[in-house]
Design a protein around this motif. Sequence first.
Motif, PDB file in Angstrom:
ATOM      1  N   PRO A  29       0.808  -1.226   0.000  1.00  9.86           N
ATOM      2  CA  PRO A  29       0.000   0.000   0.000  1.00  9.86           C
ATOM      3  C   PRO A  29       0.843   1.280   0.000  1.00  9.86           C
ATOM      4  O   PRO A  29       0.302   2.373  -0.060  1.00  9.86           O
TER       5      PRO A  29
ATOM      6  N   VAL B 141       3.714   3.919  -1.471  1.00  9.67           N
ATOM      7  CA  VAL B 141       4.308   4.441  -2.706  1.00  9.67           C
ATOM      8  C   VAL B 141       5.330   5.509  -2.321  1.00  9.67           C
ATOM      9  O   VAL B 141       5.027   6.400  -1.525  1.00  9.67           O
TER      10      VAL B 141
ATOM     11  N   ALA C 105      -2.131   0.905  -5.669  1.00  7.69           N
ATOM     12  CA  ALA C 105      -2.021   0.559  -4.250  1.00  7.69           C
ATOM     13  C   ALA C 105      -3.383   0.651  -3.566  1.00  7.69           C
ATOM     14  O   ALA C 105      -3.759  -0.222  -2.769  1.00  7.69           O
TER      15      ALA C 105
ATOM     16  N   HIS D 266      -5.490  -2.463  -1.721  1.00  6.16           N
ATOM     17  CA  HIS D 266      -5.547  -2.499  -0.261  1.00  6.16           C
ATOM     18  C   HIS D 266      -6.685  -1.687   0.354  1.00  6.16           C
ATOM     19  O   HIS D 266      -6.927  -1.784   1.557  1.00  6.16           O
TER      20      HIS D 266
ATOM     21  N   SER E  21      -3.977   3.954   0.492  1.00  5.41           N
ATOM     22  CA  SER E  21      -2.598   4.120   0.022  1.00  5.41           C
ATOM     23  C   SER E  21      -1.909   5.158   0.891  1.00  5.41           C
ATOM     24  O   SER E  21      -2.536   6.075   1.416  1.00  5.41           O
TER      25      SER E  21
END
Length: 283
Positions: A13, A15, A151, A155, A158
């Motif tokens: 999740p 970035v 992401a 999930h 994010s």
Amino acid sequence: MSSLIRFLPGSAPLVLDSPHSGVAYPADFGHDCELAVLRQAEDTHVEKLYDFAPALGVAWIEALFPRSYIDVNRNTTEIDVTLMEDDWSDAVETDPAALAKVRLGKGLIWRMTDEGTPIYRRKLTAAEVRSRIDQCWRPYHQAVQQAIADAHARHGYSIHLNCHSMPAIASAYSTDFPGLAHADFVIGDRDGTTAHPALSQALCDLLRGFGYDVAYNHPYKGVELVRRYGEPAQQRHSIQVEVNRKLYMDETTLEPNAHFATLRGHLRQMVDQLLAIDPRSYR
């Protein structure tokens, strides 16, 4: 994807992106500033500090071009029209607050360095500015947007860290606070508008637990990359992370110092702990 961008998709999740660490100076830059002076603008070695991230399933986006060529942490409306040879027919920013960086000579296309050294002796054409936008700005933002969307889809939330470094002492034209001695870290979420404040505070507390001095939203609140992609109400959290260069490098020679590995290890622990946080628990 542009050859001037490195994009490694992830499965987690989390970035991470580094918009200002690029060292590939394009042949069409046409600057009249010494390269050694321009290199002081780089977020030197940030990509190395976080090079562990892809192996953890964390998406990674990195600009390979320098920020002084085009700054992807600005909106395309943040144009310094005094740099233009011909008319710029696209939209230009009018909001005084959003124009702060332009006034400092640090708009989408930089006019001068942090210390006030002019970068160009010439005017730029609208065509070459648009080319930089098309070759660098658009693909970079597309990569960040895609990584965050992927992401979030996987999930249900994010967490995006916009990764930067800062000089130990604020330069004359880098912020509205020249001469300020920076903290070890500055965590920015644009006053709680791009990430849940509890998540940002958890990050601050985590770094303080390592023994670092951490400031929150001062003097850096976060700019375009967190503003554009942070939507905490939709469980898309974007936080700008500024690390003081004195912690890991010699600011004159740009060489890593003896503490580089220690800081990198703490950043690895920070990422590991963020991977264990579900911000949907914050109310």
